[in-house]
Design a protein around this motif. Structure first.
Motif, short mmCIF file in Angstrom:
data_model
loop_
_atom_site.label_atom_id
_atom_site.label_comp_id
_atom_site.label_asym_id
_atom_site.label_seq_id
_atom_site.Cartn_x
_atom_site.Cartn_y
_atom_site.Cartn_z
N UNK A 221 0.76 -1.20 0.00
CA UNK A 221 0.01 -0.04 -0.06
C UNK A 221 0.76 1.34 0.05
N UNK A 222 1.88 1.23 0.79
CA UNK A 222 2.71 2.53 1.01
C UNK A 222 3.52 2.71 -0.44
N UNK A 223 4.29 1.75 -0.81
CA UNK A 223 5.08 2.00 -1.89
C UNK A 223 4.14 2.33 -3.21
N UNK A 224 2.89 1.64 -3.34
CA UNK A 224 2.16 1.92 -4.53
C UNK A 224 1.46 3.35 -4.40
N UNK A 225 1.03 3.83 -3.31
CA UNK A 225 0.49 5.24 -3.10
C UNK A 225 1.53 6.28 -3.38
N UNK A 226 2.69 5.98 -2.97
CA UNK A 226 4.19 6.77 -3.15
C UNK A 226 4.29 6.83 -4.71
N UNK A 227 4.41 5.91 -5.47
CA UNK A 227 4.76 5.82 -6.83
C UNK A 227 3.47 6.38 -7.60
N UNK A 229 1.43 8.95 -6.91
CA UNK A 229 1.45 10.22 -6.44
C UNK A 229 2.43 10.81 -7.38
N UNK A 230 3.57 10.36 -7.45
CA UNK A 230 5.04 10.49 -8.50
C UNK A 230 4.36 10.65 -9.62
N UNK A 231 3.65 9.81 -10.24
CA UNK A 231 3.41 9.74 -11.62
C UNK A 231 2.26 10.44 -12.08
N UNK A 232 1.22 10.55 -11.19
CA UNK A 232 -0.25 11.46 -11.53
C UNK A 232 -0.34 12.59 -10.57
N UNK A 233 0.52 12.91 -9.67
CA UNK A 233 0.27 14.09 -8.76
C UNK A 233 -1.11 13.96 -7.69
N UNK A 234 -1.84 13.04 -8.00
CA UNK A 234 -3.10 12.82 -7.01
C UNK A 234 -2.94 11.28 -6.33
N UNK A 235 -3.76 11.47 -5.18
CA UNK A 235 -3.87 10.05 -4.55
C UNK A 235 -4.68 9.37 -5.27
N UNK A 236 -4.33 7.65 -5.34
CA UNK A 236 -5.21 6.92 -6.23
C UNK A 236 -6.71 7.01 -6.08
N UNK A 237 -7.33 6.98 -4.87
CA UNK A 237 -8.76 6.92 -4.76
C UNK A 237 -9.35 8.32 -5.47
#
Length: 308
Positions: A221-227, A229-237
């Motif tokens: 969860x942590x690494x996915x959310x971090x990556x 945000x880096x790619x899109x500038x937004x939280x996944x949800x």
């Protein structure tokens, strides 16, 4: 060819049968005669999907990306779950069906060609062996950009040139399978945003959580959310919900479905919550947006009429 099932297509699903004149050209052309699709599609949450064939005149690939299904041949029977590919070779009588409790979502293709069996041998699916006709893939999401391109061809006028592209994409997809099975450690770490975006769009009718997206990518969860945000500038949800609201905006413009119906189609049981979220993303409430869109359309038609 073996007739694909006539299972009624729900929203988000698709099915394409290539015309006989196109498949005949593919079978005769030296660049496609080795391997080419004769039909393909995507069944989303295929509840009550069930097929039985005693005669099978081409090869069939079924790739499950969600849910579960069951298959049976003379030699084998088993379960297919997300990340697994079922091959049913030409001439093998078979049956398969979706799990009624966890209906599968599948990409599938019927294919033929002079070297079809050689491709099957290369992948590791051989008749008259004790091995089940199933591959379990790791990081199968790497396939989705090419799968998406193949599916998008269904929305364009089918010419021989586009059918040739479909054949090339199918060949590439099959060629990748042994790499995904045998060499998972050599694949790029992280995740493919195009594949994840496709997963989100395919599941826009559901309420997914961060754990669902992390599981799809195979990351914590942590690494996915971090990556992400880096790619899109937004939280996944937030990204997922904004994607839904943009699709809902289009439905308000192009359909007569009620706000409640549209909310339900995107997995929102509470239309009031849906309306608040829509207003937050789009800037106005759904009903007001629909009225404004209708006013814009009326104004455009008046200007067009006056200009004649």
């Amino acid at each position: 060819m073996s007739q694909p099932s006539d299972w009624p297509l729900p929203a988000g699903s698709s099915r394409l049968l290539l015309p006989h004149n196109i498949t005949r050209q593919l079978a005769q052309h030296p660049l496609s005669s080795q391997l080419y699709p004769v039909a393909y599609g995507h069944y989303l949450e295929a509840r009550d999907h069930r097929v039985r064939r005693s005669t099978h005149t081409d090869h069939l690939l079924i790739f499950c990306h969600a849910g579960r299904g069951f298959y049976r041949t003379e030699q084998h029977r088993g379960t297919i779950t997300a990340g697994e590919v079922l091959f049913l070779p030409k001439g093998v009588a078979h049956s398969y069906h979706s799990d009624p409790e966890q209906p599968w979502s599948i990409y599938w293709t019927h294919f033929a060609g002079e070297h079809s069996q050689q491709f099957m041998d290369y992948i590791g699916i051989q008749r008259h062996t004790g091995r089940p006709p199933v591959l379990t893939l790791r990081r199968w999401q790497a396939l989705l950009p090419d799968v998406t391109e193949l599916l998008n061809l269904q929305h364009q006028r089918l010419t021989f040139e586009r059918a040739m592209l479909a054949a090339a994409l199918l060949r590439k997809l099959l060629a990748q399978l042994p790499l995904l099975v045998r060499d998972p450690d050599k694949l790029e770490s992280g995740f493919n945003l195009t594949a994840l975006d496709r997963f989100m769009r395919d599941n826009s009718h559901r309420q997914l959580e961060l754990d669902d997206f992390a599981a799809f990518t195979g990351l914590s969860r942590y690494y996915f959310s971090k990556r992400f945000r880096e790619l899109t500038g937004l939280p996944p949800i937030r990204y997922f919900n904004e994607m839904k609201m943009q699709a809902a905006r289009k439905m308000l413009e192009e359909t007569e479905q009620s706000v409640r119906q549209i909310a339900l189609s995107f997995g929102f049981d509470d239309p009031y919550y849906f309306s608040r979220l829509f207003k937050k993303v789009i800037g106005m409430a759904p009903q007001r947006y629909r009225e404004a869109a209708e006013d814009r359309q009326d104004s455009h038609e008046e200007r067009t009429h006056d200009g004649r």
